[in-house]
Design a protein around this motif. Structure first.
Motif, PDB file in Angstrom:
ATOM      1  N   GLU A 497       0.823  -1.207   0.000  1.00 48.51           N
ATOM      2  CA  GLU A 497       0.000   0.000   0.000  1.00 48.51           C
ATOM      3  C   GLU A 497       0.855   1.255   0.000  1.00 48.51           C
ATOM      4  O   GLU A 497       0.606   2.201  -0.759  1.00 48.51           O
ATOM      5  CB  GLU A 497      -0.918  -0.015   1.223  1.00 48.51           C
ATOM      6  CG  GLU A 497      -1.832   1.192   1.359  1.00 48.51           C
ATOM      7  CD  GLU A 497      -2.905   1.240   0.301  1.00 48.51           C
ATOM      8  OE1 GLU A 497      -3.494   2.319   0.116  1.00 48.51           O
ATOM      9  OE2 GLU A 497      -3.157   0.204  -0.349  1.00 48.51           O
ATOM     10  N   LYS A 501       1.184   4.132  -3.060  1.00 49.49           N
ATOM     11  CA  LYS A 501       0.928   5.563  -2.859  1.00 49.49           C
ATOM     12  C   LYS A 501       2.143   6.400  -3.232  1.00 49.49           C
ATOM     13  O   LYS A 501       2.022   7.486  -3.805  1.00 49.49           O
ATOM     14  CB  LYS A 501       0.536   5.812  -1.403  1.00 49.49           C
ATOM     15  CG  LYS A 501      -0.848   5.297  -1.041  1.00 49.49           C
ATOM     16  CD  LYS A 501      -1.188   5.619   0.417  1.00 49.49           C
ATOM     17  CE  LYS A 501      -2.596   5.139   0.758  1.00 49.49           C
ATOM     18  NZ  LYS A 501      -2.952   5.418   2.188  1.00 49.49           N
ATOM     19  N   GLU A 504       2.444   6.733  -7.071  1.00 51.48           N
ATOM     20  CA  GLU A 504       1.506   7.718  -7.610  1.00 51.48           C
ATOM     21  C   GLU A 504       1.901   9.136  -7.234  1.00 51.48           C
ATOM     22  O   GLU A 504       1.853  10.054  -8.072  1.00 51.48           O
ATOM     23  CB  GLU A 504       0.094   7.407  -7.105  1.00 51.48           C
ATOM     24  CG  GLU A 504      -0.484   6.124  -7.661  1.00 51.48           C
ATOM     25  CD  GLU A 504      -0.533   6.125  -9.181  1.00 51.48           C
ATOM     26  OE1 GLU A 504      -0.875   7.190  -9.761  1.00 51.48           O
ATOM     27  OE2 GLU A 504      -0.197   5.092  -9.779  1.00 51.48           O
ATOM     28  N   ARG A 505       2.310   9.350  -5.988  1.00 49.58           N
ATOM     29  CA  ARG A 505       2.685  10.704  -5.558  1.00 49.58           C
ATOM     30  C   ARG A 505       3.900  11.199  -6.339  1.00 49.58           C
ATOM     31  O   ARG A 505       3.917  12.336  -6.817  1.00 49.58           O
ATOM     32  CB  ARG A 505       2.986  10.714  -4.065  1.00 49.58           C
ATOM     33  CG  ARG A 505       3.609  12.030  -3.601  1.00 49.58           C
ATOM     34  CD  ARG A 505       3.720  12.155  -2.125  1.00 49.58           C
ATOM     35  NE  ARG A 505       4.442  13.371  -1.770  1.00 49.58           N
ATOM     36  CZ  ARG A 505       4.423  13.925  -0.557  1.00 49.58           C
ATOM     37  NH1 ARG A 505       3.724  13.374   0.411  1.00 49.58           N
ATOM     38  NH2 ARG A 505       5.093  15.045  -0.325  1.00 49.58           N
TER      39      ARG A 505
END
Length: 571
Positions: A497, A501, A504-505
């Motif tokens: 997870e 994230k 993507e960030r």
């Protein structure tokens, strides 16, 4: 899991093996008899409890255990834990005290049998070596100091703290019974002389025999000295221990600690034996054997037992081949119970105190604490804290080991939460290394590399995330981040997870997150979870070198000033 049976261990007993086992068993019994009497005194029970513990429990430990030379019976550490555990519940010398001791043998034995049947021997590794050393050093000091009243012939009283009792003894040293001290010092001198000058002689037995004869000759008991006194003759009575639920509940914590500590002591002996003899041993089977020995001790109205390091070493040195040597030793104890108990009447208790002190002196190993501190500061802290806590909680020394276990597990969890994270630079030897440690320049103004030395789990995923975000903040022109994954052995759902994230960030900020040197088990998790597709196959590299070569081609070549400050290797 079925209970073990010894047939395979003893199936090849021939005449030569029988001779070796017979000699070894007799040799060990010459030490076992006086030690059993001494350790019964340490446990706060009558002397014959020790003899009972050295008879049937010794046979059961040999029959159902896995180590052929491990000698089971009364030992100093378990005896001290027994006395310390029962002292808060009943006064010494009372029937209630003896009932608690017997019940403690039963409950701690059942704990060990359950551990063995559940194949939970590996869980005992939660007791780390530094914690064990801290506890043993403190317990050895406590054992030695606890014998001072007997050695000096000073009446002792039990308070709520062992150190207070010791101080009371030292402040009343002027009341020392001179004859008792003389017997104690004579025992020290003889034991030391035998150990140094004639180590193959049964020094403990000869010391006990000589000083018992002198005690009877001079009338030591009539002079106010304390002797063993009458020892019941004959076999121990087989009886069901008195079990009351409130007694069991009160003893559960202490029984658990005794089950763990006594098995650690037995396990250390079994490991040494296995190394020297090249014979296999099974820790779960040994748990069952040691547990059944304790249970049998309870049914013959005796005290908890364990594997003895000193008697096992003597058994091995005497060339014992099978568990038959322990059976021979137990039979020698039986002969003592049947025919020679009257000879023990005049045995001075200061002599037993000297035997105990000499036996535990070898357990004191302060260099082990120093080595633990040098190897790892956390281990050193756990060892010292266990040592101090054991002394501080005495006589409830079981609390000391609990403190040590909790502290060592807490420090381990802290280390797992904050594994080492290294920013990488290119070393002159052609390998990515810690830039801060080796004083290396950045790889490239637009490329950062980081190594995470730990499995990526829920307890440290946020720490990993913070490290990458810090790299982003410290490198304004960053376009690529390379995570070298050689140190990542596992990846859980929380790690997946966090990585998703971060991908993507970083991508939203114009930065590509890339990975190299993924281990198969980590790559499999990424593939199953879809993380590999999210990262992009083009951003996952088999090796660090492949990653650097590919990323170098994607980046603009640095200018002259940048080259002077940092440069990527050429392919």
């Amino acid at each position: 899991m079925r209970l073990p049976w010894p047939g395979r261990k003893w199936v090849h007993v021939d005449a030569q093996t029988l001779r070796h086992d017979l000699i070894a068993g007799i040799t060990v019994s010459l030490v076992a008899v006086p030690q059993s009497l001494a350790y019964a005194q340490l446990a706060g029970v009558p002397a014959y409890y020790g003899l009972y513990a050295a008879f049937l429990p010794t046979i059961v430990g040999a029959v159902f255990g896995s180590s052929r030379q491990l000698s089971t019976g009364p030992v100093a550490m378990t005896s001290l834990l027994t006395a310390a555990s029962v002292a808060p519940l009943a006064d010494r010398g009372t029937e209630a005290f003896y009932s608690y001791v017997i019940l403690l043998a039963l409950v701690s034995g059942l704990f060990q049998v359950a551990f063995g049947l559940l194949r939970a021997g590996v869980l005992l590794n939660f007791l780390s070596f530094p914690v064990l050393m801290g506890f043993i050093n403190a317990a050895a000091l406590i054992i030695g100091l606890s014998q001072l009243p007997t050695l000096l012939g000073i009446p002792s009283r039990q308070s709520e703290h062992f150190l207070i009792d010791t101080w009371q003894v030292l402040t009343h040293i002027d009341t020392t019974h001179a004859t008792s001290l003389a017997f104690g010092l004579s025992a020290f001198a003889l034991l030391f002389a035998f150990r140094r000058l004639a180590p193959k002689f049964p020094g403990v037995l000869l010391t006990v025999a000589a000083l018992t004869w002198v005690s009877g000759l001079v009338g030591y008991s009539e002079m106010g000295g304390r002797v063993v006194g009458s020892v019941p003759q004959g076999l121990p009575a087989f009886a069901i221990p008195r079990v009351e639920w409130n007694m069991v509940v009160a003893l559960l914590p202490a029984a658990f600690v005794i089950a763990v500590i006594s098995f650690m002591e037995a396990m250390s002996s079994a490991k040494v034996i296995a190394i020297k003899t090249r014979q296999p041993w099974d820790e779960n089977r040994e748990l069952i054997g040691q547990g059944l020995a304790k249970v049998v001790a309870a049914f013959v109205q005796s005290m908890p037992v364990s594997g003895s390091f000193s008697r096992s070493a003597l058994n091995l040195a005497s060339n014992a081949k099978t568990g038959l040597s322990s059976v021979v030793s137990a039979c020698a104890v039986l002969l003592t119970l049947l025919f020679f108990t009257s000879l023990l009447y005049h045995l001075p208790k200061p002599v037993l105190a000297a035997i105990i002190i000499m036996a535990v002196a070898g357990l004191i190993n302060f260099p082990a604490l120093r080595s633990a501190w040098r190897a790892n500061r956390d281990d050193g802290i756990a060892a010292v804290a266990t040592f101090v806590a054991t002394l501080a909680f005495a006589p409830n020394i079981q609390n000391g080991i609990v403190v040590g276990i909790m502290l060592s597990l807490g420090l381990l969890l802290y280390r797992l939460m904050r594994p080492r994270v290294a920013l990488l630079g290119y070393h002159s030897d052609g390998v990515l290394r810690d830039a801060r440690r080796f004083g290396l320049p950045p790889l490239h103004p637009q490329l950062g590399a980081i190594r995470f030395d730990g499995s990526l789990h829920f307890i440290n995923a946020s720490f990993f995330e913070d490290a990458l975000l810090q790299l982003e903040r410290d490198t304004p022109n960053l376009r690529y981040v390379l995570v070298t994954c050689g140190g990542i052995n596992d990846l859980d759902a929380s790690g997946v997870e966090v990585l998703g994230k971060l991908v993507e960030r970083f991508r939203n900020n114009g930065i590509e997150l890339t990975f190299s040197s993924l281990k198969k088990q980590v790559q499999d998790v990424m593939d199953r979870s879809g993380l590999s597709e999210q990262i992009g196959r083009r951003n996952i590299f088999s090796t660090d070198d492949c990653a650097l070569e590919e990323l170098r081609g994607r980046l603009p070549q640095p200018g002259a000033q940048d080259v002077a400050n940092a440069a990527l290797p050429t392919s």
